[in-house]
Write an enzyme that holds these catalytic residues in place. Structure first.
Site: not given
Ligand SMILES: Cc1cc2nc3c(=O)[nH]c(=O)nc-3n(C[C@H](O)[C@H](O)[C@H](O)COP(=O)(O)OP(=O)(O)OC[C@H]3O[C@@H](n4cnc5c(N)ncnc54)[C@H](O)[C@@H]3O)c2cc1C
Length: 463
Positions: A52, A116, A234, A310, A442
């Site tokens: 962003k 972890g 691709v 995710d 408005h």
């Molecule tokens: C380029 C891009 C743009 C995006 N833009 C948007 C947007 O505008 N709006 C939106 O809603 N979503 C957006 N997303 C999606 C969004 O980033 C994800 O949906 C969100 O980050 C998911 O959150 P999460 O907490 O599930 O996982 P994540 O944010 O992926 O965090 C998981 C964390 O767990 C850590 N981890 C993994 N395994 C281990 C382990 N074994 N031990 C310790 N740590 C670990 C990782 O290092 C990571 O930091 C975007 C994604 C990308 C790639």
């Protein structure tokens, strides 16, 4: 004796860090494990926030070069300082990730630094130490999905992470995948001067979003200079010092064509990140797409182990992960945490933006639900005309019998903000008439939402 916690959350993305904070607010002793050097996960480090920042900066550049003149603001010699733009993005990210560290200190959440691994139910190992937890939350997020024969090096063939770090505007950027990430980052580099071609397997962009919105988005982005190769796949890539040659063929099979690119962005989707977590050993079940299987209360098949964000089924969105984090913390505290999946908005931050919440027309038709649609264009809105942002429309879908709002699909200026009104309407079980009878200031863009709600009953005023 190992240190013991009420909850250990693995992963400090928006799902994990929000879950940790909410659990701490509710009086639990909480630790959050993160292997990255900074908190905030994909979203804050390499996702939502840096993308962003670049979208905002590149939009300013585009405005200065092409849009301000029509407002009588004449600029000469507009130049791009990409290094400064990238440095600013870095500062934005840094401020955000430090903000999460501050919130952890404020709420007394312990950050366990390192990767972890669940060694058994109730036990997590981090950097050689074992910790005990009554509850373990898997919030390890997702990673870019690889494509066979297209090897990522994050220089010439990049994922979104590399595409956010380019030090030079590529002459030709080819994006594989016409989804949200590909279109947002394609827009960034197109605005900064790259020729951008998007290759998409399907016959449409942004699968899952409303068809009509997707078609208009394609037209609008084409007008802006993006090129689309739909129904194409691709099948391979070769690299040399001069760039990348991609092998592209029709999705249904046929003659192979070569496309030359300076940089290729692989953006075909994201897959759950579960590697090295010890899930197989502990017996946590995954679904057919490798996501952690949970019930409606985020519980896995192993008692005391939960998952959010995710890494489980559903939209891969930061706010969905956050809401699941809050709901799970509340469930663990004995409350009735809940996520209403019918009211989760999705936004594409191109300009104009795309925003969507609830059911699409296609989904309602497939489910045999009778609905009415009300549509209103930005061309008929005074504020949009004053801004010079006339592309797009708002469409509201309401139940034909009860008038209850079932969904909304928008393309237009700032619709990522406008969609919140309809998320709220869906959350409150409002009718289209409730939205239509609400007084809207408005002149605002929000009046398009009101007019679309009026249009559900065939009584829009300004068209
Ligand atoms: C380029 C891009 C743009 C995006 N833009 C948007 C947007 O505008 N709006 C939106 O809603 N979503 C957006 N997303 C999606 C969004 O980033 C994800 O949906 C969100 O980050 C998911 O959150 P999460 O907490 O599930 O996982 P994540 O944010 O992926 O965090 C998981 C964390 O767990 C850590 N981890 C993994 N395994 C281990 C382990 N074994 N031990 C310790 N740590 C670990 C990782 O290092 C990571 O930091 C975007 C994604 C990308 C790639």
């Amino acid at each position: 004796m190992p240190e013991s916690f009420d909850v250990i959350v693995i992963g400090a993305g928006p799902g994990g860090y929000v879950c940790a904070i909410r659990a701490a607010q509710l009086g639990m002793k909480v630790a959050c494990v993160e292997k990255r050097a900074t908190l905030g996960g994909t979203c804050l480090n390499v996702g939502c926030i840096p993308s962003k920042a670049l979208l905002q900066s590149s939009e300013h550049f585009e405005e200065a070069k092409h849009k301000l003149a029509e407002h009588g603001v004449v600029l000469e010699g507009v130049k791009l300082d990409l290094a400064k733009m990238q440095a600013r993005k870095g500062e934005v990210v840094s401020a955000n990730v430090k903000g999460v560290e501050f919130l952890f200190r404020k709420n007394k959440v312990t950050w366990l630094k390192g990767a972890g691994r669940i060694v058994s139910p109730g036990k997590v190992e981090v950097a050689g130490e074992t910790y005990e937890a009554k509850n373990i939350v898997i919030a390890t997020g997702s990673e870019s999905t690889p494509l066979r024969n297209v090897e990522v090096d994050e220089k010439q063939i990049v994922t979104s992470t590399g595409a956010l770090e380019l030090e030079k505007v590529p002459g030709h950027l080819v994006v594989i995948g016409g989804g949200v990430i590909g279109l947002e980052l394609g827009s960034v580099w197109r605005r900064l001067g790259a020729e951008v071609t998007v290759v998409e397997f399907l016959d449409r962009l942004v699968p899952g979003m409303d068809n009509e919105v997707a078609k208009q988005l394609e037209r609008t982005l084409t007008k802006q200079g993006l090129k689309f190769r739909l129904k194409s796949k691709v099948t391979g890539a070769t690299k040399d010092a001069g760039g990348v040659t991609l092998m592209v063929e029709p999705a249904a099979g046929g003659a192979v064509e070569e496309i030359k690119a300076d940089v290729v962005l692989l953006a075909i989707g994201r897959r759950p990140h579960t590697e090295g977590l010890g899930l197989e050993e502990v017996g946590v079940a995954l679904d057919e797409r490798g996501r952690v299987k949970t019930d409606a209360h985020f519980a896995t098949n192993v008692p005391g182990i939960y998952a959010i964000g995710d890494v489980i089924a559903g939209a891969m969105l930061a706010h969905k992960a956050e809401d699941e984090g809050v709901a799970l913390a509340e469930i663990l505290a004995g409350q009735k945490g809940h996520v209403n999946y019918a009211a989760i908005p999705g936004v594409i931050y191109t300009w104009p933006e795309v925003a969507s919440v609830g059911a699409t027309e296609e989904e309602l038709k497939a489910a045999g639900i009778a609905y009415k649609a009300g549509k209103f264009p930005f061309t008929a809105n005074g504020r949009a005309r004053a801004m010079g942002d006339l592309d797009g429309f708002v469409k509201i879908l309401a139940d034909a019998k009860t008038d209850r709002v079932l969904g909304a699909h928008m393309l237009g200026p700032d619709v990522g903000t406008l969609i919140a009104e309809i998320s709220l309407a869906i959350e409150f079980g409002a009718s289209a008439e409730d939205v239509a009878r609400t007084c809207h200031a408005h002149p605002t863009l929000n009046e398009v939402v009101k007019e679309a709600a009026l249009a559900v009953d065939g009584r829009a005023l300004h068209i």
